[in-house]
Write a protein that holds these residues in place. Structure first.
Motif, mmCIF file in Angstrom:
data_model
loop_
_atom_site.group_PDB
_atom_site.id
_atom_site.type_symbol
_atom_site.label_atom_id
_atom_site.label_comp_id
_atom_site.label_asym_id
_atom_site.label_seq_id
_atom_site.Cartn_x
_atom_site.Cartn_y
_atom_site.Cartn_z
ATOM 1 N N ILE A 158 0.696 -1.428 0.189
ATOM 2 C CA ILE A 158 -0.170 -0.236 0.183
ATOM 3 C C ILE A 158 0.535 1.638 -0.012
ATOM 4 N N GLY A 159 1.770 1.096 1.195
ATOM 5 C CA GLY A 159 3.044 2.712 0.790
ATOM 6 C C GLY A 159 3.622 2.390 -0.381
ATOM 7 N N SER A 160 3.923 1.365 -0.780
ATOM 8 C CA SER A 160 5.162 1.479 -2.089
ATOM 9 C C SER A 160 5.524 1.899 -2.924
ATOM 10 N N ILE A 161 6.367 2.530 -3.917
ATOM 11 C CA ILE A 161 6.470 3.749 -4.488
ATOM 12 C C ILE A 161 5.665 3.454 -6.200
ATOM 13 N N ASP A 162 5.689 1.697 -6.284
ATOM 14 C CA ASP A 162 5.138 0.989 -7.321
ATOM 15 C C ASP A 162 4.586 0.227 -6.954
ATOM 16 N N PRO A 163 3.286 0.655 -6.190
ATOM 17 C CA PRO A 163 1.808 -0.469 -5.812
ATOM 18 C C PRO A 163 1.416 -1.575 -6.516
ATOM 19 N N ALA A 164 1.518 -1.217 -8.328
ATOM 20 C CA ALA A 164 1.174 -1.554 -9.325
ATOM 21 C C ALA A 164 2.137 -2.833 -9.541
ATOM 22 N N THR A 165 3.617 -2.492 -9.028
ATOM 23 C CA THR A 165 4.996 -3.317 -9.213
ATOM 24 C C THR A 165 4.874 -4.150 -7.954
ATOM 25 N N SER A 166 4.933 -4.106 -7.247
ATOM 26 C CA SER A 166 4.638 -4.226 -5.931
ATOM 27 C C SER A 166 3.528 -5.407 -5.319
ATOM 28 N N LEU A 167 2.233 -5.010 -6.093
ATOM 29 C CA LEU A 167 1.123 -6.160 -6.269
ATOM 30 C C LEU A 167 1.790 -7.459 -6.577
ATOM 31 N N THR A 168 2.265 -7.865 -7.242
ATOM 32 C CA THR A 168 3.060 -8.944 -8.349
ATOM 33 C C THR A 168 4.108 -9.602 -6.962
ATOM 34 N N GLY A 169 4.563 -8.776 -6.068
ATOM 35 C CA GLY A 169 5.540 -9.686 -5.374
ATOM 36 C C GLY A 169 4.492 -9.577 -3.712
ATOM 37 N N PHE A 170 3.942 -8.476 -3.915
ATOM 38 C CA PHE A 170 2.684 -9.563 -2.517
ATOM 39 C C PHE A 170 1.761 -10.624 -2.800
ATOM 40 N N VAL A 171 1.864 -11.057 -4.156
ATOM 41 C CA VAL A 171 1.037 -12.338 -4.295
ATOM 42 C C VAL A 171 2.463 -13.505 -4.109
ATOM 43 N N ARG A 172 3.146 -13.346 -4.701
ATOM 44 C CA ARG A 172 4.383 -14.179 -4.638
ATOM 45 C C ARG A 172 4.795 -14.028 -3.497
ATOM 46 N N LEU A 173 4.782 -13.460 -2.429
ATOM 47 C CA LEU A 173 5.723 -13.171 -0.898
ATOM 48 C C LEU A 173 4.526 -13.752 -0.197
ATOM 49 N N THR A 174 3.492 -13.975 -0.878
ATOM 50 C CA THR A 174 2.246 -14.521 0.014
ATOM 51 C C THR A 174 1.917 -16.238 -0.275
ATOM 52 N N GLN A 175 2.045 -15.994 -1.210
ATOM 53 C CA GLN A 175 2.514 -17.706 -2.184
ATOM 54 C C GLN A 175 3.273 -18.909 -1.176
ATOM 55 N N VAL A 176 5.176 -17.825 -1.329
ATOM 56 C CA VAL A 176 5.965 -18.617 -0.428
ATOM 57 C C VAL A 176 5.753 -18.526 0.645
ATOM 58 N N PHE A 177 5.518 -17.442 1.686
ATOM 59 C CA PHE A 177 6.007 -17.593 2.693
ATOM 60 C C PHE A 177 4.474 -18.044 3.653
ATOM 61 N N VAL A 178 3.285 -18.283 3.038
ATOM 62 C CA VAL A 178 1.831 -17.666 3.848
ATOM 63 C C VAL A 178 1.250 -19.092 3.573
ATOM 64 N N LEU A 179 0.821 -19.430 2.144
ATOM 65 C CA LEU A 179 -0.194 -19.954 1.656
ATOM 66 C C LEU A 179 0.120 -21.733 1.448
ATOM 67 N N VAL A 180 1.581 -21.367 0.837
ATOM 68 C CA VAL A 180 2.038 -23.023 0.583
ATOM 69 C C VAL A 180 2.657 -23.693 1.690
ATOM 70 N N PRO A 181 2.988 -22.815 2.822
ATOM 71 C CA PRO A 181 3.626 -23.550 3.616
ATOM 72 C C PRO A 181 2.570 -24.015 4.757
ATOM 73 N N ALA A 182 0.958 -23.118 4.657
ATOM 74 C CA ALA A 182 0.258 -23.652 5.689
ATOM 75 C C ALA A 182 -0.734 -24.817 4.607
ATOM 76 N N ALA A 183 -0.615 -25.331 3.680
ATOM 77 C CA ALA A 183 -1.010 -26.232 2.775
ATOM 78 C C ALA A 183 0.026 -27.365 3.334
#
Length: 448
Positions: free
Chosen positions: A98-123
Protein backbone atom coordinates in the motif's frame (compact mmCIF):
# COMPACT_ATOMS: atom_id res chain seq x y z
CA UNK A 1 -14.90 -72.18 -23.78
CA UNK A 2 -14.74 -68.45 -24.51
CA UNK A 3 -12.48 -66.22 -22.48
CA UNK A 4 -13.59 -62.71 -21.65
CA UNK A 5 -10.83 -60.15 -21.39
CA UNK A 6 -11.39 -57.23 -19.05
CA UNK A 7 -11.44 -53.91 -20.83
CA UNK A 8 -8.59 -51.58 -19.86
CA UNK A 9 -9.58 -48.75 -17.53
CA UNK A 10 -10.68 -45.64 -19.33
CA UNK A 11 -8.55 -42.50 -18.97
CA UNK A 12 -11.39 -40.70 -17.22
CA UNK A 13 -11.69 -43.53 -14.71
CA UNK A 14 -7.94 -43.48 -14.07
CA UNK A 15 -8.07 -39.74 -13.51
CA UNK A 16 -10.93 -40.13 -11.03
CA UNK A 17 -8.98 -42.78 -9.15
CA UNK A 18 -5.86 -40.62 -9.08
CA UNK A 19 -7.94 -37.67 -7.90
CA UNK A 20 -9.38 -39.77 -5.11
CA UNK A 21 -5.91 -40.86 -3.99
CA UNK A 22 -4.67 -37.26 -3.94
CA UNK A 23 -7.73 -36.11 -2.00
CA UNK A 24 -7.08 -38.79 0.61
CA UNK A 25 -3.35 -37.99 0.81
CA UNK A 26 -2.68 -34.35 -0.19
CA UNK A 27 1.00 -34.76 0.66
CA UNK A 28 1.32 -36.37 -2.78
CA UNK A 29 0.92 -32.89 -4.25
CA UNK A 30 3.62 -31.56 -1.93
CA UNK A 31 5.94 -34.35 -3.07
CA UNK A 32 5.02 -33.66 -6.71
CA UNK A 33 5.90 -30.00 -6.18
CA UNK A 34 9.40 -31.00 -5.09
CA UNK A 35 9.90 -33.39 -7.99
CA UNK A 36 8.53 -31.01 -10.62
CA UNK A 37 11.27 -28.54 -9.72
CA UNK A 38 13.53 -30.84 -11.77
CA UNK A 39 11.54 -30.21 -14.99
CA UNK A 40 13.68 -28.02 -17.27
CA UNK A 41 12.06 -24.65 -17.90
CA UNK A 42 14.41 -23.36 -20.59
CA UNK A 43 16.46 -20.21 -20.31
CA UNK A 44 14.38 -17.46 -18.68
CA UNK A 45 14.41 -13.69 -18.73
CA UNK A 46 15.58 -13.03 -15.19
CA UNK A 47 14.23 -9.48 -15.36
CA UNK A 48 10.65 -10.61 -16.02
CA UNK A 49 8.13 -9.81 -13.30
CA UNK A 50 6.64 -13.30 -13.03
CA UNK A 51 7.94 -16.82 -13.66
CA UNK A 52 5.43 -19.67 -13.38
CA UNK A 53 6.85 -23.20 -13.36
CA UNK A 54 5.32 -26.67 -13.18
CA UNK A 55 6.31 -26.80 -9.51
CA UNK A 56 4.46 -23.53 -8.87
CA UNK A 57 1.32 -24.95 -10.48
CA UNK A 58 1.54 -28.08 -8.34
CA UNK A 59 1.96 -25.98 -5.20
CA UNK A 60 -1.10 -23.90 -6.14
CA UNK A 61 -3.07 -27.12 -6.71
CA UNK A 62 -2.07 -28.16 -3.17
CA UNK A 63 -3.31 -24.80 -1.85
CA UNK A 64 -6.61 -25.19 -3.70
CA UNK A 65 -7.13 -28.75 -2.43
CA UNK A 66 -6.34 -27.64 1.12
CA UNK A 67 -8.87 -24.82 0.87
CA UNK A 68 -11.55 -27.26 -0.31
CA UNK A 69 -10.72 -29.70 2.48
CA UNK A 70 -10.86 -26.92 5.07
CA UNK A 71 -14.28 -25.80 3.82
CA UNK A 72 -15.58 -29.37 3.96
CA UNK A 73 -14.13 -29.99 7.40
CA UNK A 74 -11.75 -32.72 6.21
CA UNK A 75 -8.68 -30.91 7.52
CA UNK A 76 -8.28 -29.43 11.01
CA UNK A 77 -7.93 -25.65 11.03
CA UNK A 78 -4.47 -24.16 11.51
CA UNK A 79 -3.67 -23.40 15.13
CA UNK A 80 -3.65 -19.90 16.57
CA UNK A 81 0.13 -19.66 16.78
CA UNK A 82 0.66 -20.63 13.15
CA UNK A 83 -2.20 -18.38 12.04
CA UNK A 84 -0.58 -15.47 13.90
CA UNK A 85 2.83 -16.08 12.33
CA UNK A 86 1.51 -16.44 8.78
CA UNK A 87 -0.96 -13.60 9.23
CA UNK A 88 1.85 -11.25 10.29
CA UNK A 89 3.66 -11.96 7.00
CA UNK A 90 0.55 -11.10 4.98
CA UNK A 91 -0.05 -7.95 7.00
CA UNK A 92 3.54 -6.73 6.60
CA UNK A 93 3.51 -7.37 2.84
CA UNK A 94 0.12 -5.64 2.50
CA UNK A 95 1.26 -2.54 4.40
CA UNK A 96 4.45 -2.38 2.31
CA UNK A 97 2.46 -2.75 -0.91
CA UNK A 98 0.00 0.00 0.00
CA UNK A 99 2.83 2.39 0.84
CA UNK A 100 5.04 1.29 -2.05
CA UNK A 101 6.80 3.66 -4.45
CA UNK A 102 5.08 1.63 -7.22
CA UNK A 103 2.00 -0.21 -5.89
CA UNK A 104 1.20 -1.84 -9.24
CA UNK A 105 4.61 -3.51 -9.45
CA UNK A 106 4.59 -4.33 -5.74
CA UNK A 107 1.29 -6.15 -6.11
CA UNK A 108 2.99 -9.01 -7.98
CA UNK A 109 5.58 -9.13 -5.20
CA UNK A 110 2.82 -9.26 -2.60
CA UNK A 111 1.26 -12.26 -4.38
CA UNK A 112 4.62 -14.04 -4.58
CA UNK A 113 5.45 -13.42 -0.93
CA UNK A 114 2.03 -14.67 0.12
CA UNK A 115 2.47 -17.81 -1.97
CA UNK A 116 6.00 -18.60 -0.76
CA UNK A 117 5.74 -17.72 2.93
CA UNK A 118 2.06 -18.24 3.75
CA UNK A 119 -0.21 -20.20 1.40
CA UNK A 120 2.08 -23.07 0.39
CA UNK A 121 3.63 -23.58 3.88
CA UNK A 122 0.15 -23.57 5.44
CA UNK A 123 -1.07 -26.07 2.83
CA UNK A 124 1.91 -28.34 3.51
CA UNK A 125 1.23 -28.05 7.25
CA UNK A 126 -2.34 -29.24 6.68
CA UNK A 127 -1.25 -32.00 4.27
CA UNK A 128 1.15 -33.67 6.74
CA UNK A 129 -1.24 -35.86 8.70
CA UNK A 130 1.01 -38.78 9.71
CA UNK A 131 4.52 -40.17 9.51
CA UNK A 132 3.92 -41.54 6.01
CA UNK A 133 3.18 -38.04 4.72
CA UNK A 134 6.39 -36.71 6.21
CA UNK A 135 8.50 -39.51 4.75
CA UNK A 136 6.80 -39.10 1.38
CA UNK A 137 7.77 -35.43 1.16
CA UNK A 138 11.28 -36.00 2.52
CA UNK A 139 11.73 -38.89 0.08
CA UNK A 140 10.82 -36.58 -2.78
CA UNK A 141 13.65 -34.27 -1.71
CA UNK A 142 16.05 -37.21 -1.85
CA UNK A 143 14.85 -38.34 -5.29
CA UNK A 144 15.02 -34.81 -6.71
CA UNK A 145 18.56 -34.46 -5.33
CA UNK A 146 19.61 -37.75 -6.91
CA UNK A 147 18.26 -36.63 -10.29
CA UNK A 148 20.09 -33.33 -10.12
CA UNK A 149 23.18 -34.92 -8.59
CA UNK A 150 23.55 -37.46 -11.39
CA UNK A 151 23.10 -34.78 -14.05
CA UNK A 152 25.49 -32.43 -12.26
CA UNK A 153 28.18 -35.08 -11.76
CA UNK A 154 27.93 -35.96 -15.47
CA UNK A 155 28.32 -32.29 -16.41
CA UNK A 156 31.49 -31.96 -14.35
CA UNK A 157 33.05 -35.23 -15.53
CA UNK A 158 32.28 -34.60 -19.21
CA UNK A 159 32.90 -30.85 -19.26
CA UNK A 160 29.34 -29.98 -20.30
CA UNK A 161 28.35 -27.76 -17.39
CA UNK A 162 28.38 -24.00 -16.86
CA UNK A 163 31.56 -21.99 -17.14
CA UNK A 164 33.81 -21.84 -14.08
CA UNK A 165 37.29 -20.27 -14.33
CA UNK A 166 36.92 -20.44 -18.09
CA UNK A 167 36.10 -24.17 -18.20
CA UNK A 168 32.63 -25.77 -18.64
CA UNK A 169 32.84 -27.85 -15.46
CA UNK A 170 30.38 -26.25 -13.06
CA UNK A 171 27.51 -28.61 -12.17
CA UNK A 172 24.14 -26.88 -12.65
CA UNK A 173 21.84 -29.88 -13.20
CA UNK A 174 18.79 -29.26 -15.35
CA UNK A 175 18.60 -25.56 -14.39
CA UNK A 176 21.19 -23.95 -16.65
CA UNK A 177 23.75 -21.24 -16.08
CA UNK A 178 21.18 -18.49 -15.45
CA UNK A 179 19.97 -20.31 -12.31
CA UNK A 180 23.42 -21.15 -11.07
CA UNK A 181 22.46 -21.83 -7.42
CA UNK A 182 19.45 -24.07 -8.08
CA UNK A 183 21.17 -27.45 -8.39
CA UNK A 184 23.29 -26.98 -5.30
CA UNK A 185 20.15 -26.04 -3.33
CA UNK A 186 18.25 -29.15 -4.43
CA UNK A 187 21.25 -31.40 -3.77
CA UNK A 188 21.76 -29.82 -0.34
CA UNK A 189 18.14 -30.42 0.62
CA UNK A 190 18.31 -34.04 -0.51
CA UNK A 191 21.61 -34.68 1.27
CA UNK A 192 20.24 -33.35 4.55
CA UNK A 193 16.95 -35.24 4.18
CA UNK A 194 18.81 -38.50 3.48
CA UNK A 195 21.15 -37.93 6.41
CA UNK A 196 18.29 -37.16 8.80
CA UNK A 197 16.25 -40.16 7.68
CA UNK A 198 19.32 -42.40 8.05
CA UNK A 199 19.95 -41.14 11.57
CA UNK A 200 16.28 -41.83 12.39
CA UNK A 201 16.82 -45.51 11.48
CA UNK A 202 19.48 -45.97 14.15
CA UNK A 203 18.68 -47.95 17.25
CA UNK A 204 16.14 -50.69 17.98
CA UNK A 205 13.45 -51.09 15.36
CA UNK A 206 15.43 -49.31 12.65
CA UNK A 207 15.98 -50.79 9.20
CA UNK A 208 19.73 -51.37 8.83
CA UNK A 209 19.62 -51.74 5.03
CA UNK A 210 17.60 -48.56 4.63
CA UNK A 211 19.97 -46.73 6.97
CA UNK A 212 23.04 -47.82 5.00
CA UNK A 213 21.35 -46.90 1.70
CA UNK A 214 20.47 -43.43 2.93
CA UNK A 215 24.00 -42.83 4.24
CA UNK A 216 25.32 -43.94 0.82
CA UNK A 217 22.97 -41.50 -0.91
CA UNK A 218 24.16 -38.66 1.33
CA UNK A 219 27.79 -39.59 0.63
CA UNK A 220 27.19 -39.60 -3.14
CA UNK A 221 25.40 -36.25 -3.09
CA UNK A 222 28.44 -34.66 -1.46
CA UNK A 223 30.25 -34.94 -4.81
CA UNK A 224 27.83 -32.99 -7.06
CA UNK A 225 27.46 -30.48 -4.23
CA UNK A 226 31.23 -30.02 -4.22
CA UNK A 227 31.47 -29.53 -7.99
CA UNK A 228 28.65 -27.00 -7.96
CA UNK A 229 31.38 -24.67 -6.60
CA UNK A 230 28.72 -22.90 -4.53
CA UNK A 231 30.34 -21.56 -1.38
CA UNK A 232 26.98 -20.53 0.04
CA UNK A 233 25.52 -24.02 -0.28
CA UNK A 234 28.64 -25.56 1.23
CA UNK A 235 28.45 -23.29 4.27
CA UNK A 236 24.70 -23.77 4.75
CA UNK A 237 24.96 -27.56 4.36
CA UNK A 238 27.86 -27.80 6.80
CA UNK A 239 25.97 -25.70 9.36
CA UNK A 240 22.74 -27.66 8.94
CA UNK A 241 24.47 -31.05 9.08
CA UNK A 242 26.31 -29.99 12.24
CA UNK A 243 23.05 -28.93 13.92
CA UNK A 244 21.38 -32.17 12.80
CA UNK A 245 24.11 -34.46 14.09
CA UNK A 246 24.64 -32.59 17.36
CA UNK A 247 20.91 -32.67 18.02
CA UNK A 248 20.79 -36.40 17.29
CA UNK A 249 24.04 -37.60 18.89
CA UNK A 250 27.19 -35.61 19.67
CA UNK A 251 29.40 -38.68 19.28
CA UNK A 252 27.88 -39.34 15.87
CA UNK A 253 28.70 -35.77 14.91
CA UNK A 254 32.37 -36.26 15.78
CA UNK A 255 32.58 -39.57 13.90
CA UNK A 256 30.87 -38.06 10.88
CA UNK A 257 33.26 -35.10 10.86
CA UNK A 258 36.26 -37.45 10.92
CA UNK A 259 34.86 -39.71 8.18
CA UNK A 260 33.82 -36.74 6.05
CA UNK A 261 37.27 -35.18 6.28
CA UNK A 262 38.93 -38.48 5.40
CA UNK A 263 36.62 -38.98 2.41
CA UNK A 264 37.32 -35.44 1.18
CA UNK A 265 41.07 -36.02 1.40
CA UNK A 266 40.79 -39.26 -0.60
CA UNK A 267 38.40 -37.95 -3.27
CA UNK A 268 39.86 -34.48 -3.73
CA UNK A 269 43.48 -34.99 -2.74
CA UNK A 270 43.99 -38.60 -3.80
CA UNK A 271 41.71 -39.03 -6.82
CA UNK A 272 41.71 -35.38 -7.83
CA UNK A 273 37.93 -35.15 -8.28
CA UNK A 274 37.41 -31.40 -8.58
CA UNK A 275 40.50 -30.86 -6.45
CA UNK A 276 41.92 -27.61 -7.79
CA UNK A 277 38.56 -25.87 -8.19
CA UNK A 278 37.20 -26.99 -4.84
CA UNK A 279 40.42 -26.12 -3.02
CA UNK A 280 40.56 -22.67 -4.57
CA UNK A 281 36.90 -22.06 -3.78
CA UNK A 282 37.34 -23.20 -0.18
CA UNK A 283 40.36 -20.96 0.32
CA UNK A 284 38.37 -18.00 -0.99
CA UNK A 285 35.87 -18.39 1.87
CA UNK A 286 38.52 -17.32 4.35
CA UNK A 287 39.40 -14.20 2.35
CA UNK A 288 35.90 -12.72 2.01
CA UNK A 289 36.66 -10.00 4.57
CA UNK A 290 40.30 -9.17 3.77
CA UNK A 291 40.50 -9.68 -0.01
CA UNK A 292 37.03 -10.44 -1.37
CA UNK A 293 36.63 -11.44 -5.01
CA UNK A 294 34.31 -9.49 -7.31
CA UNK A 295 31.19 -11.52 -6.50
CA UNK A 296 31.69 -11.04 -2.74
CA UNK A 297 32.50 -7.34 -3.20
CA UNK A 298 29.31 -6.88 -5.22
CA UNK A 299 27.33 -8.62 -2.51
CA UNK A 300 28.68 -6.27 0.14
CA UNK A 301 27.73 -3.31 -2.06
CA UNK A 302 24.23 -4.72 -2.56
CA UNK A 303 23.81 -5.06 1.21
CA UNK A 304 24.89 -1.45 1.65
CA UNK A 305 22.42 -0.45 -1.06
CA UNK A 306 19.58 -2.21 0.76
CA UNK A 307 20.58 -0.42 3.95
CA UNK A 308 20.40 2.97 2.24
CA UNK A 309 16.97 2.16 0.79
CA UNK A 310 15.75 1.17 4.26
CA UNK A 311 17.01 4.44 5.73
CA UNK A 312 14.74 6.28 3.28
CA UNK A 313 11.75 4.00 4.06
CA UNK A 314 12.33 2.77 7.64
CA UNK A 315 8.87 1.70 8.84
CA UNK A 316 7.11 -0.14 6.01
CA UNK A 317 9.87 -0.24 3.39
CA UNK A 318 9.87 0.82 -0.24
CA UNK A 319 7.48 -1.97 -1.29
CA UNK A 320 7.88 -5.50 -2.69
CA UNK A 321 10.03 -5.57 -5.84
CA UNK A 322 11.13 -1.96 -5.23
CA UNK A 323 14.80 -2.84 -4.67
CA UNK A 324 15.53 -3.28 -8.36
CA UNK A 325 13.95 0.10 -9.13
CA UNK A 326 15.93 1.94 -6.44
CA UNK A 327 19.20 0.05 -6.75
CA UNK A 328 21.01 2.39 -9.13
CA UNK A 329 20.06 5.54 -7.19
CA UNK A 330 21.40 4.11 -3.92
CA UNK A 331 24.29 1.84 -5.00
CA UNK A 332 27.97 2.80 -4.86
CA UNK A 333 29.60 3.51 -8.23
CA UNK A 334 31.87 0.45 -8.04
CA UNK A 335 28.92 -2.00 -8.10
CA UNK A 336 29.07 -4.24 -11.18
CA UNK A 337 26.24 -4.11 -13.69
CA UNK A 338 25.76 -7.86 -13.41
CA UNK A 339 27.37 -11.26 -12.95
CA UNK A 340 28.79 -13.42 -15.74
CA UNK A 341 26.93 -16.54 -16.87
CA UNK A 342 27.95 -18.91 -19.67
CA UNK A 343 27.28 -22.41 -20.94
CA UNK A 344 26.88 -24.19 -24.26
CA UNK A 345 23.21 -23.21 -24.54
CA UNK A 346 23.21 -19.49 -23.80
CA UNK A 347 26.79 -18.62 -24.65
CA UNK A 348 28.01 -15.67 -22.58
CA UNK A 349 25.54 -13.39 -20.80
CA UNK A 350 25.56 -10.74 -18.11
CA UNK A 351 22.92 -11.48 -15.49
CA UNK A 352 21.61 -8.30 -13.80
CA UNK A 353 21.86 -8.00 -10.02
CA UNK A 354 18.23 -7.35 -9.10
CA UNK A 355 18.26 -8.15 -5.38
CA UNK A 356 20.59 -7.65 -2.39
CA UNK A 357 21.38 -11.40 -2.23
CA UNK A 358 20.40 -11.44 1.44
CA UNK A 359 16.82 -12.22 2.41
CA UNK A 360 17.00 -10.25 5.61
CA UNK A 361 18.27 -7.11 3.86
CA UNK A 362 15.69 -7.62 1.13
CA UNK A 363 12.87 -7.69 3.68
CA UNK A 364 14.31 -4.71 5.54
CA UNK A 365 14.59 -2.55 2.41
CA UNK A 366 11.25 -3.53 0.87
CA UNK A 367 9.07 -4.09 3.98
CA UNK A 368 10.87 -2.09 6.65
CA UNK A 369 10.82 -2.71 10.39
CA UNK A 370 7.28 -4.11 10.21
CA UNK A 371 8.40 -6.74 7.73
CA UNK A 372 11.61 -7.75 9.50
CA UNK A 373 9.68 -8.15 12.75
CA UNK A 374 7.09 -10.39 11.05
CA UNK A 375 9.71 -12.58 9.38
CA UNK A 376 11.77 -12.71 12.54
CA UNK A 377 8.74 -13.97 14.47
CA UNK A 378 8.07 -16.62 11.81
CA UNK A 379 11.64 -17.88 11.48
CA UNK A 380 12.47 -17.82 15.19
CA UNK A 381 9.18 -19.49 16.11
CA UNK A 382 9.70 -22.29 13.58
CA UNK A 383 13.31 -22.83 14.65
CA UNK A 384 12.47 -23.05 18.36
CA UNK A 385 9.60 -25.41 17.60
CA UNK A 386 11.88 -27.71 15.59
CA UNK A 387 14.54 -27.69 18.31
CA UNK A 388 11.96 -28.78 20.90
CA UNK A 389 10.75 -31.73 18.86
CA UNK A 390 13.64 -32.72 16.59
CA UNK A 391 13.11 -36.48 16.45
CA UNK A 392 12.51 -38.74 13.46
CA UNK A 393 11.29 -36.73 10.45
CA UNK A 394 11.30 -33.65 12.67
CA UNK A 395 15.08 -33.87 12.70
CA UNK A 396 15.04 -33.45 8.92
CA UNK A 397 12.78 -30.41 9.26
CA UNK A 398 15.28 -28.86 11.70
CA UNK A 399 18.18 -29.46 9.30
CA UNK A 400 16.33 -28.12 6.26
CA UNK A 401 15.13 -25.03 8.13
CA UNK A 402 18.66 -24.37 9.40
CA UNK A 403 19.91 -24.56 5.81
CA UNK A 404 17.33 -22.02 4.67
CA UNK A 405 18.06 -19.57 7.50
CA UNK A 406 21.81 -19.74 6.95
CA UNK A 407 21.46 -19.50 3.17
CA UNK A 408 19.30 -16.39 3.59
CA UNK A 409 22.41 -14.60 4.93
CA UNK A 410 23.79 -14.42 1.38
CA UNK A 411 20.83 -15.31 -0.83
CA UNK A 412 17.13 -14.54 -1.14
CA UNK A 413 14.04 -15.94 -2.82
CA UNK A 414 14.06 -16.13 -6.59
CA UNK A 415 14.52 -18.78 -9.24
CA UNK A 416 13.01 -22.17 -9.91
CA UNK A 417 13.70 -23.64 -6.48
CA UNK A 418 11.97 -20.89 -4.48
CA UNK A 419 8.91 -23.08 -3.94
CA UNK A 420 11.11 -25.60 -2.09
CA UNK A 421 11.56 -22.97 0.61
CA UNK A 422 7.79 -23.07 1.09
CA UNK A 423 7.83 -26.86 1.49
CA UNK A 424 10.61 -26.59 4.09
CA UNK A 425 8.67 -23.97 6.06
CA UNK A 426 5.61 -26.22 6.03
CA UNK A 427 7.66 -29.19 7.28
CA UNK A 428 9.13 -27.01 10.03
CA UNK A 429 5.71 -25.71 11.06
CA UNK A 430 4.45 -29.28 11.36
CA UNK A 431 7.52 -30.41 13.32
CA UNK A 432 7.06 -27.57 15.78
CA UNK A 433 3.42 -28.35 16.56
CA UNK A 434 2.89 -29.23 20.23
CA UNK A 435 2.30 -32.92 20.82
CA UNK A 436 -1.30 -33.92 21.55
CA UNK A 437 -1.81 -36.84 23.95
CA UNK A 438 -3.07 -39.79 21.96
CA UNK A 439 -2.98 -37.82 18.69
CA UNK A 440 -1.07 -38.35 15.49
CA UNK A 441 1.91 -36.36 16.72
CA UNK A 442 2.30 -38.52 19.80
CA UNK A 443 2.18 -41.62 17.63
CA UNK A 444 4.82 -40.17 15.31
CA UNK A 445 7.23 -39.32 18.07
CA UNK A 446 6.78 -42.68 19.77
CA UNK A 447 8.04 -44.39 16.64
CA UNK A 448 11.00 -42.05 16.11
Amino acid sequence: MALTLAAPPRPARLLRRAGGVVRERPSLLAAATVLLVCVPTGEKDVAAAVHVTAADLASLALVALTAVNLLRGRTPAIGRTDALRFGAIVLAAAVATIGSIDPATSLTGFVRLTQVFVLVPAAVLCALRDRTDQRLVLGSFVIAALIQGVVGAHQFLTGTGASYTGRPIRAVGTFGALDIMAMSSVVSYGLLAALALAVAERGPGGDARLRRSLFAVAAFLAFPLAVSFSRGSWIATAAAATVLLLRADARLAVRSAVLGTAAAVVLVGGLGLGGSGVTARLSSIGSVSEAPDQSVSDRYDLWATAGRIWQDHPVSGAGPKAFQQLRDSHAPLRLSSGSDAADATIGFQREPLLSPHNMYFLVLSEQGLIGIAAYGMLFLGLLLGCLRSARGPGLAALALLTWVLVDFLYADIGGTTTVLTSIVLGLAAHAGRPARPGGDRATLEAGA
